[in-house]
Design an enzyme around this catalytic site. Structure first.
Site, PDB file in Angstrom:
ATOM      1  N   LYS A 186       1.015  -1.290  -0.028  1.00 31.57           N
ATOM      2  CA  LYS A 186       0.062   0.074  -0.078  1.00 31.57           C
ATOM      3  C   LYS A 186       1.155   1.298   0.123  1.00 31.57           C
ATOM      4  CE  LYS A 186      -3.537  -2.508  -0.109  1.00 31.57           C
ATOM      5  NZ  LYS A 186      -4.297  -3.340   0.821  1.00 31.57           N
TER       6      LYS A 186
HETATM    7  C1  LIG Z   1      -5.639  -4.289   0.870  1.00 28.92           C
HETATM    8  C2  LIG Z   1      -7.017  -4.364   0.739  1.00 28.92           C
HETATM    9  C3  LIG Z   1      -7.689  -4.382   1.939  1.00 28.92           C
HETATM   10  C4  LIG Z   1      -7.312  -5.320   3.066  1.00 28.92           C
HETATM   11  O1  LIG Z   1      -6.114  -4.566   3.760  1.00 28.92           O
HETATM   12  P1  LIG Z   1      -5.386  -5.283   4.752  1.00 28.92           P
HETATM   13  O2  LIG Z   1      -4.727  -4.060   5.579  1.00 28.92           O
HETATM   14  O3  LIG Z   1      -4.433  -6.245   4.286  1.00 28.92           O
HETATM   15  O4  LIG Z   1      -6.350  -5.830   5.980  1.00 28.92           O
HETATM   16  C5  LIG Z   1      -9.081  -4.128   1.878  1.00 28.92           C
HETATM   17  N1  LIG Z   1      -9.711  -3.395   0.605  1.00 28.92           N
HETATM   18  C6  LIG Z   1      -8.768  -3.409  -0.187  1.00 28.92           C
HETATM   19  C7  LIG Z   1      -9.663  -2.669  -1.369  1.00 28.92           C
HETATM   20  C8  LIG Z   1      -7.549  -3.693  -0.142  1.00 28.92           C
HETATM   21  O5  LIG Z   1      -6.771  -3.280  -1.364  1.00 28.92           O
END
Ligand SMILES: *Cc1c(COP(=O)(O)O)cnc(C)c1O
Length: 387
Positions: A186
């Site tokens: 991210k």
């Molecule tokens: C990465 C992601 C999540 C989950 O995030 P985590 O921190 O890994 O739990 C949820 N929604 C979207 C759209 C994502 O890309």
């Protein structure tokens, strides 16, 4: 692994993060403590909210789960979300004892379509869970108007949307809750990690408590030098707290969030410029008065135009040593949801079509000019030009 392999979404970890993690380890305080508090304060400041409106957790999935529990919706309430998302969005709805209802996306923005939300509303609908896909803001004017009209909660999945703004307002501050991810791919990374933001400090306090077993005091307050404090379990919560080792990374990642965005902006511009003549779909132009978080650069590979299938393209890039991603095969492509709900991808045709043709190209702030050139030449070598 091939040392020349270009890893998709490689995190940009620098010396500040390494030194802070080392200092955290040497401090002996690894769990939830002063670094989480600082990261929360920094994040709140970045979002322009008060520190008591945010709570660090260990993932965005956890953030969405505790948000929906803290929302206090009766079991079985329907939550409308997009089929073009990561499974975590839908799983969090299910773990909160609620019922997911899918509303198709817009073909151009790939975000949930407000008209489809309205069409999906039933007497049991209680919430809307929009995802700011790839970092592009959803149409929050329309979504908030629908929510007001039908008295629905809004929980924003901001996993892609740390920097996103819509008409001067930051993503995650529109709804009752905004949920952020600091997963390794991210825009801000803590390894695993997340944040709940709430408009209402009472709701964020409840989310924070639910994220640590439903205990009335967090461990830092129990064991710090202020003396031992008894706690009360006041709800049946979860084990979702963020630890200082994670926050140690996040503090310095967040400090560079704008610099990293600018690097991705340059990469985005390079892709838009150099892939323009190819027979692939490129991201839609940005909507006026919005800011895109530039989390994912996705192209659409339609075999009738590009000359090869999407999966053929993925294999081709892989053999050139370039990592790619797919965001996402639509939710009803997965067996679990088909078996549990009887969903078929064809029921949400726009998400299905995107999910079957989309490819995410590398968009990390770590990409050098020669890396970008390699990606562009890779794409050029695989797909046809537009005639
Ligand atoms: C990465 C992601 C999540 C989950 O995030 P985590 O921190 O890994 O739990 C949820 N929604 C979207 C759209 C994502 O890309």
């Amino acid at each position: 692994m091939n040392p020349n392999f270009l890893v998709f979404a490689a995190p940009d970890i620098q010396e500040e993060e390494i030194a802070e993690v080392e200092a955290c380890l040497r401090s002996g305080w690894l769990g939830t403590g002063p670094r989480v508090k600082r990261f929360e304060a920094d994040f709140a400041a970045y979002k322009g909210v008060a520190p008591n409106q945010v709570a660090g957790v260990n993932s965005c999935t956890a953030a969405m789960h505790v948000s929906m529990v803290a929302a206090g919706l009766e079991p079985g309430s329907e939550v409308i979300t997009t089929p073009l998302t990561f499974c975590a969005t839908v799983n969090a709805i299910l773990h909160a004892g609620l019922t997911p209802v899918l509303a198709d996306v817009e073909a151009d923005t790939q975000n949930i379509d407000p008209d489809a939300i309205e069409a999906a509303i039933t007497p049991r609908t209680r919430a809307i869970l929009p995802v700011h896909f790839a970092g592009r803001p959803c149409n929050m004017d329309r979504i908030m108007a629908i929510a007001r009209k039908h008295d629905l909660m809004v929980i924003e999945d901001c996993a892609h949307a740390i920097e996103t703004e819509y008409r001067g307002r930051k993503a995650g501050t529109f709804g009752d809750f905004g949920c952020f991810s600091f997963y390794v791919t991210k825009n801000v990374v803590t390894g695993e990690g997340g944040m709940v933001l709430s408009r209402d400090p009472a709701k964020s306090a409840r989310a924070r408590m639910l994220a640590l077993h439903g205990m009335s005091q967090d461990a830092w307050h129990r064991f710090s030098d202020e003396g031992y404090k008894h706690y009360q379990v006041v709800e049946c919560g979860f084990k979702y707290n963020m630890m200082d080792m994670q926050a140690a990374i996040g503090i310095h990642q967040l400090a560079r969030v704008e610099a990293a965005w600018k690097k991705r902006e340059a990469a985005w511009a390079c892709y838009m410029d150099r892939l323009g003549g190819l027979a692939v779909g490129l991201p839609a132009a940005f909507e006026p008065d919005t800011r895109h978080a530039l989390h994912l650069f996705t192209i659409l590979v339609d075999p009738r135009e590009a000359g090869l299938s999407r999966d053929g393209f993925l294999d081709g890039m892989n053999s050139l040593g370039i990592g790619t991603g797919v965001h996402y095969q639509s939710i009803p492509e997965h067996r679990y949801y088909q078996e549990r709900f009887g969903w078929r991808p064809e029921q949400w045709p726009r998400a299905m079509a995107i999910g079957r043709s989309t490819v995410s190209l590398p968009l990390s702030p770590k990409l050098s000019e020669s890396d970008l050139d390699r990606v562009v030449r890779g794409v050029q070598s695989l797909v046809k030009r537009r005639d």
